[in-house]
Every structure is written in structure tokens, then in C-alpha cells.
Design a protein around this motif. Sequence first.
Motif, PDB file in Angstrom:
ATOM      1  N   LYS A  67       0.805  -1.227   0.000  1.00 29.50           N
ATOM      2  CA  LYS A  67       0.000   0.000   0.000  1.00 29.50           C
ATOM      3  C   LYS A  67       0.834   1.271   0.000  1.00 29.50           C
ATOM      4  CE  LYS A  67      -0.626   0.400   4.956  1.00 29.50           C
ATOM      5  NZ  LYS A  67      -1.557   0.596   6.034  1.00 29.50           N
ATOM      6  N   GLN A  68       2.045   1.221   0.493  1.00 29.37           N
ATOM      7  CA  GLN A  68       2.858   2.433   0.566  1.00 29.37           C
ATOM      8  C   GLN A  68       3.555   2.762  -0.760  1.00 29.37           C
ATOM      9  OE1 GLN A  68       3.405  -0.391   2.230  1.00 29.37           O
ATOM     10  NE2 GLN A  68       5.537  -0.979   2.119  1.00 29.37           N
ATOM     11  N   GLN A  69       3.429   1.898  -1.750  1.00 27.28           N
ATOM     12  CA  GLN A  69       4.090   2.150  -3.028  1.00 27.28           C
ATOM     13  C   GLN A  69       3.167   2.903  -3.986  1.00 27.28           C
ATOM     14  OE1 GLN A  69       5.506  -1.702  -4.366  1.00 27.28           O
ATOM     15  NE2 GLN A  69       7.266  -1.605  -3.006  1.00 27.28           N
ATOM     16  N   ASP A 111       8.638   4.187  -3.740  1.00 26.83           N
ATOM     17  CA  ASP A 111       8.336   3.794  -2.356  1.00 26.83           C
ATOM     18  C   ASP A 111       7.551   4.919  -1.679  1.00 26.83           C
ATOM     19  OD1 ASP A 111      10.176   5.767  -1.563  1.00 26.83           O
ATOM     20  OD2 ASP A 111      11.709   4.328  -0.943  1.00 26.83           O
ATOM     21  N   ASP A 112       7.304   4.773  -0.392  1.00 26.75           N
ATOM     22  CA  ASP A 112       6.486   5.734   0.347  1.00 26.75           C
ATOM     23  C   ASP A 112       7.130   7.115   0.479  1.00 26.75           C
ATOM     24  OD1 ASP A 112       8.429   4.687   2.020  1.00 26.75           O
ATOM     25  OD2 ASP A 112       7.178   4.799   3.807  1.00 26.75           O
ATOM     26  N   LYS A 113       8.425   7.206   0.255  1.00 24.75           N
ATOM     27  CA  LYS A 113       9.130   8.490   0.332  1.00 24.75           C
ATOM     28  C   LYS A 113       9.331   9.114  -1.050  1.00 24.75           C
ATOM     29  CE  LYS A 113      11.617   7.447   4.604  1.00 24.75           C
ATOM     30  NZ  LYS A 113      10.918   6.259   4.990  1.00 24.75           N
TER      31      LYS A 113
END
Length: 159
Positions: A67-69, A111-113
Motif C-alpha cells: 500500500k505504501q508504493q 516507495d512511500d518516500k
Amino acid sequence: MRLCYVFFVLAGLSFSLPAAQLHIEWQSPEKYTDIRPGNWGSKTKFQQHVTAKLSAHFEKLAEQLPKQQRLNIQVTNLDLAGDVRIGSFNEIRVIRSIDIPRIQFTYQLLDDKGNELVRDQVNLKDMGFDIRTNKYSHNSFKYEYQMLDNWFNQTFVNP
């Protein structure tokens, strides 16, 4: 009885995870190799229909990612399986083994960042589309869906 029902609903909700974010861009679909409607209606409405259906399929595939991608896709060309032929009174899409489905796109997985995990340019074609078993047998875009499934599984699920 009502308490048990609420528990199962809440338990089910606690196990469902949001899918990865997906951004998809259909770059100049009017210039794609083959996105002709046949008797379906206007070319513009057919293009909107095709891009909506294939976008929804990409979304379904993206649900398998963490989910964070974030998955960014830019489609640059599409050639639907078959070819539109002019008949006596109408145009129809005829599926023959030489008119294979193709799609070209670039993708980027973040990614999430916002850091890039992978980026690639993809030229998919399925030369055996008409001889395999297809789980989407009752769908207008069954060959394109299967081709995208195969790519996604080989790229992200079982690399």
C-alpha cells in the motif's frame, strides 16, 4: 446475533489493506496503432471505453503491491487483438492469430518516500494469445487483460 455480525464485519475490515497508488496516463490515444471501434460507436467514445477498462485492470493489478508504493504508468501505444474489417453493412473486429495484441508503456515504481524502486520501458506483445486458456473468456479485452497479467506477475509477483 447482531454483535457477532458486527464483529465479523469489523474483522473483515481490519484485514483489508489499501492498494498501492496508481497513476496512469494515456498519451495521445488517437495516435495508437489500433484502437478503432468497429460498430461500437464513435472513435472518441470507444477510446474512452478502452482506456477506462484497461485503467481499471491496471488498478486491479496494483492492488497486489504494498500500500505504501506508487505505480506510475504512461501508455504510449496500443494495438488491440484482431483487426477491424468492413463488412457489407458494418465494421466488426475479427480476431485472427496474426493480429496480436500489443501495448507499449513506461512504468515507475516509487516507495512511500518517493524514491524510485524501478523504472522500465515495456513493449508487450502476445504472439500466442489465441491458443492459451484465458480466465477472462467473457470479456471484450480478454487478450489484453491476460497479457497485462502475465507482465505484472513476471515483473512484480514472481520476478
